[in-house]
Structures are given as C-alpha cells and as structure tokens.
Design an enzyme around this catalytic site. Structure first.
Site, short mmCIF file in Angstrom:
data_model
loop_
_atom_site.label_atom_id
_atom_site.label_comp_id
_atom_site.label_asym_id
_atom_site.label_seq_id
_atom_site.Cartn_x
_atom_site.Cartn_y
_atom_site.Cartn_z
N CYS A 7 71.39 48.35 53.21
CA CYS A 7 72.00 47.03 53.33
C CYS A 7 71.59 46.40 54.65
O CYS A 7 70.98 47.03 55.50
CB CYS A 7 73.52 47.16 53.27
SG CYS A 7 74.15 47.89 51.76
N GLY A 8 71.95 45.14 54.83
CA GLY A 8 71.71 44.46 56.09
C GLY A 8 72.98 43.76 56.54
O GLY A 8 73.72 43.22 55.72
#
Length: 213
Positions: A7-8
């Site tokens: 994820c970011g």
C-alpha cells in the site's frame, strides 16, 4: 494467493492560509501524491482531511479503483465539486494494493478502504489513520480487543486493530478529559505491535503525526 503490491500512505500539512493554495487545499495535494504512488495500489484509495469549519472536523472520501477514478478526475464538474467539499488544511491519504484472482467482493473492499475514521464528540478524540505494513501479532491483538475490551472487530485489515488500540490508549492517557501529547499516544500504541508498518494519523483538530515501527 494472487499477486499483490504494498500500500501507499501520504500526509499533508499546510502552513499558509487556504486562500494561498489551489481548490481543495490539502485534499488537492493528497490527490497528486496518491497519483504518484499509484504503482503501490490499484484496488482502492481515499483521503481523510481536516475541514475545520466549526461543524465538521474530519471528512473522509474513499472509493474503488484507480486514484483518478476515486476522485472523478475525468468529470471536471464532479471533481471540482468534490475538491470544494474537501477544502482542508491537513489530511492523510492511502492507496491499497492490487490483487489478482482472489475473489474479493467490492462491498468488502470498500469497507476496508482507507483511511479509517473514528468519530467522536470531542474533536481531539476524533481521528483518522492510514496504514501500510503487516502486524505479526495481529491474531493476539484481535483476541485481546474482543475478550478484554469487548470490541467488535469488523474487518480483516491490521488498520482497524491499530485504530481501536489508539482509541483505548487515547482514553487511558487523557485522564480527566485532558488532551494528551500525541507523541506519547503513538509511542504507547506502537509499542504494542510486532511487525513492519508505516502510519499516518490526523485528528479532529487538524494535528498530524506520522510514525513507523
């Protein structure tokens, strides 16, 4: 298990008056930052921002798909209206990893889209978090939430577990409704977790914290 990416997470805190920035303020810059991290997640995306208008502390917007789809960029009128509704001085954002062939339902994906928001009547007890990582003691922590604290854990993502413990620790160290030091709060909560993680946090007064394992 199908292929997946990490994820970011992103965070923005604006120091100048909102009139200095493009429409949306922090939300606008979060959108751009999430676009730059699109390679880290194509399943869902979203933001939680501090509106600070006296009635709404935090406002959340999440959706399925690519960042431009979540923010309706190709529909300029809709995009402008969305940015206007999210005008903010600080906030956090998240893109979730892509998956392949795992049959996840859109309903479940949307429920687990980040940032997560915990509402509360007191502005400094309201907060949103976005999480990237993996908690190796997640099962133990979930059991503690259910059996010791009587929480109803609704999702399968580590983010909800961390959100609940932040709420527990916030209550514990606030004493007689005294606003705690956020550094003390995140230090106490982070010490509970084993694993690797990066977290961004914003509360209902626009204060922002980023911390990691």
């Amino acid at each position: 298990m199908g292929m997946r990416h990490n994820c970011g997470v992103a965070a923005v805190f604006l120091k100048k008056p909102l009139s200095y920035y493009p429409l949306g303020g922090a939300a606008y810059y979060l959108h751009l930052m999430l676009e730059q991290m699109q390679n880290r997640g194509q399943l869902s995306g979203g933001v939680a921002v501090y509106c600070g208008n006296g009635r709404v502390g935090l406002k959340r917007h999440v959706g399925l798909g690519l960042v431009d789809q979540v923010f309706r960029v190709k529909e300029m009128k809709t995009y402008s209206s969305l940015m206007e509704s999210l005008v903010s001085s600080s906030g956090i954002g998240h893109v979730r990893y892509a998956t392949s062939g795992n049959g996840i339902e859109d309903r479940l994906v949307l429920e687990e889209a980040q940032p997560f928001l915990r509402s509360h009547g007191r502005s400094w007890k309201e907060f949103a978090i976005a999480f990237n990582g993996n908690l190796t003691n997640d099962d133990v922590l979930r059991k503690e939430l259910v059996e010791l604290h009587s929480y109803n854990v609704k999702t399968y993502v580590d983010t909800e577990v961390m959100m609940h413990f932040l709420a527990i620790d916030l209550k514990s160290i606030s004493g007689n409704n005294n606003k705690p030091d956020l550094g003390e709060l995140v230090k106490r909560t982070a010490s509970r977790f084993d694993g690797a993680f990066n977290v961004v946090f914003v509360n209902g007064e626009g204060e922002l914290v980023a911390f990691r394992d």
